[in-house]
Design a protein around this motif. Structure first.
Motif, PDB file in Angstrom:
ATOM      1  N   HIS A  80       0.821  -1.224   0.000  1.00 24.43           N
ATOM      2  CA  HIS A  80       0.000   0.000   0.000  1.00 24.43           C
ATOM      3  C   HIS A  80       0.850   1.267   0.000  1.00 24.43           C
ATOM      4  CE1 HIS A  80      -3.246  -2.799   0.316  1.00 24.43           C
ATOM      5  NE2 HIS A  80      -2.600  -3.378   1.305  1.00 24.43           N
ATOM      6  N   GLU A  94      -2.921  -1.667   8.482  1.00 25.99           N
ATOM      7  CA  GLU A  94      -2.033  -2.606   7.805  1.00 25.99           C
ATOM      8  C   GLU A  94      -0.816  -1.906   7.225  1.00 25.99           C
ATOM      9  OE1 GLU A  94      -3.455  -4.259   4.146  1.00 25.99           O
ATOM     10  OE2 GLU A  94      -1.524  -5.220   3.847  1.00 25.99           O
ATOM     11  N   PHE A 201      -0.619  -7.596   5.360  1.00 25.29           N
ATOM     12  CA  PHE A 201      -1.459  -8.360   6.287  1.00 25.29           C
ATOM     13  C   PHE A 201      -2.824  -8.488   5.638  1.00 25.29           C
ATOM     14  CE2 PHE A 201       2.015  -7.247   8.884  1.00 25.29           C
ATOM     15  CZ  PHE A 201       2.101  -8.248   9.841  1.00 25.29           C
TER      16      PHE A 201
HETATM   17 ZN   LIG Z   1      -2.445  -5.443   1.902  1.00 26.38          ZN
END
Ligand SMILES: [Zn+2]
Length: 422
Positions: A80, A94, A201
């Motif tokens: 991300h 996350e 995650f």
């Molecule tokens: Zn992810």
């Protein structure tokens, strides 16, 4: 009905035309099923014609690091964007967990002089070199993406490549986010990265996102077998999976439950055959799992997940054991000082206890899986069950449901740091 008929006709055609051809053309010594896969693999690698990094090239490079000073170049990409995207649960984000694991992973790699590491971003911004690359090469990234996508579509349409339609569903990335991921792939190809590791995650869609989801455990995504970088990635991923699974649960989500899952559509691992280097995407667990909730446990657990990843890559290179590393986990050695029970315990003591009980073969207890009883740092029923079997083995019968002095003595005899110096 219509579909079934079509599948049936395809299947019959394959049996009638395909099998006799394979039987005649495949080496006699090969197991038929294995042979089928090997043949398919080689044939597709020829179709794609990417200059992918082979296992031998990579291992030879590792072996020559001492002399040539040319280190193994690892790209670590926390999943991300800086500041947005990714799963969220309670107060956990996350995208921040990904950065934390990446930092630990970088530490383990760079302590070893075989490796140099580039991390694509921190919590606030992209790495300056990567950011400059995005800015200076945005149009080239767009055409790189377009060209590879068109090639793939062409190969699928001509029947040279099989489109996988039953893979795990992923959230689609926004256009600019997707382009940055393709940009990272392009940068990886141009900057002689040897191994790319994408850190994530997981999350599982559910009606009420403030409660835990159905699944738990880690999974590693690797390029689908038709892609040029699939073979090398798979071998590295298998080694990492083996390490991670010693202390951590493998995902119990049906399509992920082999630990290493092939995927055709994830950009990070080279969709449209966009990568020369091996690239794996590790989902280190589901963000809502109990062991990530407590800050103290989480720090140790993330560190250990990074350590297992490093050890797995070392296994791939068949690296000799480092004498400075006495245990295959950061949870050990540990010195237990005070007794504890379910009402009053230190998370660090319990993490190391759960790990020691895992090494002893008592944790998770009988009839339980690692998904039922993850290593959490929490002294609860899972730990008590395993502890009682451990105490039974050592003839301790007056410390039921607690870690008292006798249990501490046994633990410290085997797992305390002082022992290492003897
Ligand atoms: Zn992810």
């Amino acid at each position: 009905m219509k579909n079934n008929k079509y599948i049936l006709i395809s299947f019959i055609s394959l049996m009638v035309f395909g099998v006799p051809w394979l039987v005649n053309n495949y080496p006699k010594s090969a197991n038929f099923i294995d042979g089928l896969f090997t043949y398919v693999n080689e044939s597709y690698a020829l179709v794609f014609m990417r200059n992918s990094i082979t296992v031998n090239q990579l291992q030879d490079k590792y072996d020559s690091v001492k002399n040539a000073k040319q280190k193994i170049r690892i790209l670590i990409a926390p999943g991300h964007e800086p500041g947005y995207g990714g799963a969220e649960y309670s107060n956990l984000k996350e995208r921040e967990l990904n950065v934390e694991v990446s930092k630990y992973l970088k530490d383990f790699f760079t302590r070893d002089n075989h490796y140099e590491v580039i991390i694509t971003r921190n919590n606030n911004s992209w790495d300056s070199e990567i950011q400059k690359y995005f800015t200076d090469n945005w149009n080239e990234i767009i055409s790189f993406t377009k060209k590879n996508k068109e090639d793939m579509i062409h190969l699928v349409n001509t029947g040279s490549i099989v489109k996988v339609v039953d893979g795990v569903k992923h959230n689609a990335a926004a256009a600019n986010v997707a382009l940055r991921l393709f940009g990272i792939n392009k940068w990886v190809n141009e900057n002689k990265i040897d191994i790319a590791i994408h850190i994530h995650f997981n999350d599982y869609p559910r009606r009420n996102s403030s409660i835990q989801g159905d699944y738990s455990g880690f999974s590693i995504y690797v390029p689908e077998k038709q892609y040029s970088n699939s073979t090398t990635t798979k071998i590295i991923a298998d080694a990492v999976m083996k390490r991670l699974s010693k202390y951590n649960a493998i995902s119990n989500m049906p399509k992920e439950n082999s630990g290493v899952t092939e995927d055709q559509d994830l950009i990070a691992i080279g969709t449209f055959n966009t990568l020369d280097a091996p690239s794996m995407l590790i989902e280190y667990g589901y963000i809502y799992e109990t062991q990530f909730a407590d800050v103290k446990s989480r720090e140790m657990i993330l560190k250990d997940l990074a350590f297992q990843t490093y050890l797995g890559v070392q296994d791939f290179f068949d690296a000799p054991d480092n004498p400075a590393i006495a245990y295959d986990t950061v949870m050990l050695p540990h010195l237990w000082k005070d007794s504890f029970d379910i009402k009053n315990f230190d998370r660090g003591d319990v993490l190391s206890l759960q790990t020691a009980l895992t090494v002893e073969g008592f944790y998770p207890g009988e009839g339980k899986t690692k998904n039922d009883c993850p290593i959490t740092g929490k002294f609860g029923p899972c730990t008590i069950q395993a502890l009682s079997n451990f105490q039974k083995k050592y003839g301790i019968n007056d410390e039921k449901g607690m870690v008292g002095n006798k249990t501490i003595n046994i633990l410290n005899t085997t797992y305390s740091p002082s022992l290492r110096q003897i």
